[in-house]
Design a protein around this motif. Structure first.
Motif, PDB file in Angstrom:
ATOM      1  N   LEU A  63      13.311 -15.704  54.551  1.00  0.00           N
ATOM      2  CA  LEU A  63      14.117 -14.497  54.357  1.00  0.00           C
ATOM      3  C   LEU A  63      15.277 -14.385  55.343  1.00  0.00           C
ATOM      4  CD1 LEU A  63      11.211 -11.939  53.864  1.00  0.00           C
ATOM      5  CD2 LEU A  63      12.507 -13.139  52.088  1.00  0.00           C
ATOM      6  N   VAL A  93       5.887 -19.996  50.199  1.00  0.00           N
ATOM      7  CA  VAL A  93       6.555 -19.067  51.110  1.00  0.00           C
ATOM      8  C   VAL A  93       8.042 -18.990  50.754  1.00  0.00           C
ATOM      9  CG1 VAL A  93       4.963 -19.513  53.011  1.00  0.00           C
ATOM     10  CG2 VAL A  93       7.055 -20.870  52.811  1.00  0.00           C
ATOM     11  N   GLU A 132      12.066 -15.783  59.642  1.00  0.00           N
ATOM     12  CA  GLU A 132      11.184 -14.760  59.073  1.00  0.00           C
ATOM     13  C   GLU A 132      10.850 -15.176  57.643  1.00  0.00           C
ATOM     14  OE1 GLU A 132      11.012  -9.991  57.956  1.00  0.00           O
ATOM     15  OE2 GLU A 132      12.685 -10.779  59.141  1.00  0.00           O
ATOM     16  N   LYS A 169       7.761 -14.938  54.191  1.00  0.00           N
ATOM     17  CA  LYS A 169       6.642 -14.191  53.605  1.00  0.00           C
ATOM     18  C   LYS A 169       5.983 -15.053  52.526  1.00  0.00           C
ATOM     19  CE  LYS A 169       8.975 -11.715  49.848  1.00  0.00           C
ATOM     20  NZ  LYS A 169       9.240 -10.379  49.242  1.00  0.00           N
ATOM     21  N   HIS A 170       4.696 -14.826  52.335  1.00  0.00           N
ATOM     22  CA  HIS A 170       3.987 -15.460  51.232  1.00  0.00           C
ATOM     23  C   HIS A 170       4.349 -14.714  49.945  1.00  0.00           C
ATOM     24  CE1 HIS A 170       1.204 -16.688  54.615  1.00  0.00           C
ATOM     25  NE2 HIS A 170       1.533 -17.844  54.064  1.00  0.00           N
ATOM     26  N   ILE A 171       4.611 -15.450  48.887  1.00  0.00           N
ATOM     27  CA  ILE A 171       5.086 -14.800  47.651  1.00  0.00           C
ATOM     28  C   ILE A 171       4.055 -14.853  46.529  1.00  0.00           C
ATOM     29  CG2 ILE A 171       7.506 -15.203  48.183  1.00  0.00           C
ATOM     30  CD1 ILE A 171       7.415 -17.583  46.230  1.00  0.00           C
ATOM     31  N   SER A 220       2.707  -8.785  50.455  1.00  0.00           N
ATOM     32  CA  SER A 220       2.409  -9.623  51.624  1.00  0.00           C
ATOM     33  C   SER A 220       3.347  -9.286  52.772  1.00  0.00           C
ATOM     34  CB  SER A 220       2.569 -11.102  51.267  1.00  0.00           C
ATOM     35  OG  SER A 220       1.589 -11.508  50.354  1.00  0.00           O
ATOM     36  N   ARG A 221       2.817  -9.249  53.975  1.00  0.00           N
ATOM     37  CA  ARG A 221       3.639  -8.966  55.152  1.00  0.00           C
ATOM     38  C   ARG A 221       4.440 -10.199  55.549  1.00  0.00           C
ATOM     39  NH1 ARG A 221      -0.162  -5.580  59.409  1.00  0.00           N
ATOM     40  NH2 ARG A 221      -0.511  -3.735  58.079  1.00  0.00           N
ATOM     41  N   THR A 222       5.582  -9.951  56.168  1.00  0.00           N
ATOM     42  CA  THR A 222       6.384 -11.065  56.663  1.00  0.00           C
ATOM     43  C   THR A 222       5.775 -11.590  57.962  1.00  0.00           C
ATOM     44  OG1 THR A 222       7.879  -9.631  57.917  1.00  0.00           O
ATOM     45  CG2 THR A 222       8.464 -10.109  55.624  1.00  0.00           C
ATOM     46  N   PHE A 223       6.122 -12.825  58.303  1.00  0.00           N
ATOM     47  CA  PHE A 223       5.673 -13.415  59.563  1.00  0.00           C
ATOM     48  C   PHE A 223       6.775 -14.321  60.098  1.00  0.00           C
ATOM     49  CE2 PHE A 223       4.428 -16.161  56.092  1.00  0.00           C
ATOM     50  CZ  PHE A 223       4.651 -17.454  56.551  1.00  0.00           C
ATOM     51  N   ASN A 224       6.740 -14.572  61.393  1.00  0.00           N
ATOM     52  CA  ASN A 224       7.771 -15.381  62.035  1.00  0.00           C
ATOM     53  C   ASN A 224       7.277 -16.806  62.270  1.00  0.00           C
ATOM     54  OD1 ASN A 224       9.586 -13.226  62.172  1.00  0.00           O
ATOM     55  ND2 ASN A 224       8.798 -12.553  64.145  1.00  0.00           N
TER      56      ASN A 224
END
Length: 266
Positions: A177, A174, A231, A233-235, A240-244
């Motif tokens: 960000l 991850v 925030e 994201k999987h890289i 890939s969508r961001t997540f909190n």
């Protein structure tokens, strides 16, 4: 020459040293945490500045326990009396002690009354100065401490440092960000703070590794709370969508609490 060392679970050790005039400084890191930064240390801060009242209180308690275990009861009694004097000067500490004693003696009505008094004089004091939360396998641990040497209570300035450990317990890499903090003082005044990354970086955290850093927060009251989210994201996959990832609430307290290290437990 002045020096301060911090030992962390997992075998990492950080040592900081500087000349009396602040002209020479060095930091040594040993261990397996992948990345680390520390911020907010002023050159003019002397060694005693690192000992907040909460740390002094914790140290007295530890010394009393050691003295009692070694059957040095005369020293244990002296330290016990010092702790009581310390608690009498700090209403929050006194009420915390009274709550614990009332619960231990099953005087629950008294415990409720002391707890309500504690809420009135220090709304955030029932929160611990640490928190631990996991979101989608990303664990965030926080520990805060009052920095007496950077604080000026007469001017309404209370300075708190906090250390954060982020551990990737998932099987996917991850990237952090952005950060979002919600900071609330003892008067209920809330401030939202957003920023890119942390301490100028947007770190990539691989599976089974961690990222750890320290920063600071000035406050206008002797207590408050912080919470927020990162925030990420999987890289490993394009698009890939961001997540909190939640940062659970923790206290900013001039008197602190008894915990001063991260726990590696589940």
């Amino acid at each position: 020459m002045q020096s301060v060392s911090f030992n962390f679970n997992g075998g990492m050790k950080l040592s900081w040293a500087s000349g009396v005039d602040g002209s020479r400084q060095h930091i040594k890191l040993r261990g397996n945490v992948k990345m680390f930064r520390i911020m907010g240390c002023a050159p003019e801060m002397n060694q005693s500045s690192f000992l907040s009242r909460s740390q002094t209180y914790s140290l007295l308690k530890q010394q009393m326990e050691v003295a009692a275990k070694s059957e040095d009861y005369k020293t244990a009694a002296r330290l016990r009396d010092s702790l009581k004097i310390f608690e009498d000067e700090e209403p929050v500490l006194r009420l915390r002690r009274l709550v614990k004693e009332a619960i231990a003696e099953e005087r629950f009505e008294d415990a409720a009354r002391y707890r309500d008094e504690l809420k009135d004089i220090a709304p955030h004091s029932l929160l611990k100065c640490s928190s631990d939360a996991t979101t989608l396998g990303i664990r965030v641990q926080v520990r805060s401490v009052y920095i007496e040497g950077r604080s000026h209570p007469s001017k309404g300035l209370y300075f708190f440092a906090y250390r954060i450990r982020i551990t990737n317990n998932s099987d996917r890499p991850v990237q952090l960000l952005r950060r979002h903090w919600i900071i609330t003082d003892a008067n209920g005044k809330t401030e939202n703070v957003w920023g890119i990354g942390v301490i100028g970086e947007q770190p990539v955290i691989l599976p089974n590794t961690g990222f750890e850093y320290s920063s600071a927060c000035p406050l206008g009251t002797p207590s408050g709370r912080m919470e927020g989210d990162f925030e990420m994201k999987h890289i490993d996959r394009v698009g890939s969508r961001t997540f909190n990832v939640a940062i659970a609430p923790f206290s900013l307290s001039r008197v602190g609490d008894s915990s001063d290290t991260f726990s590696d437990g589940s």
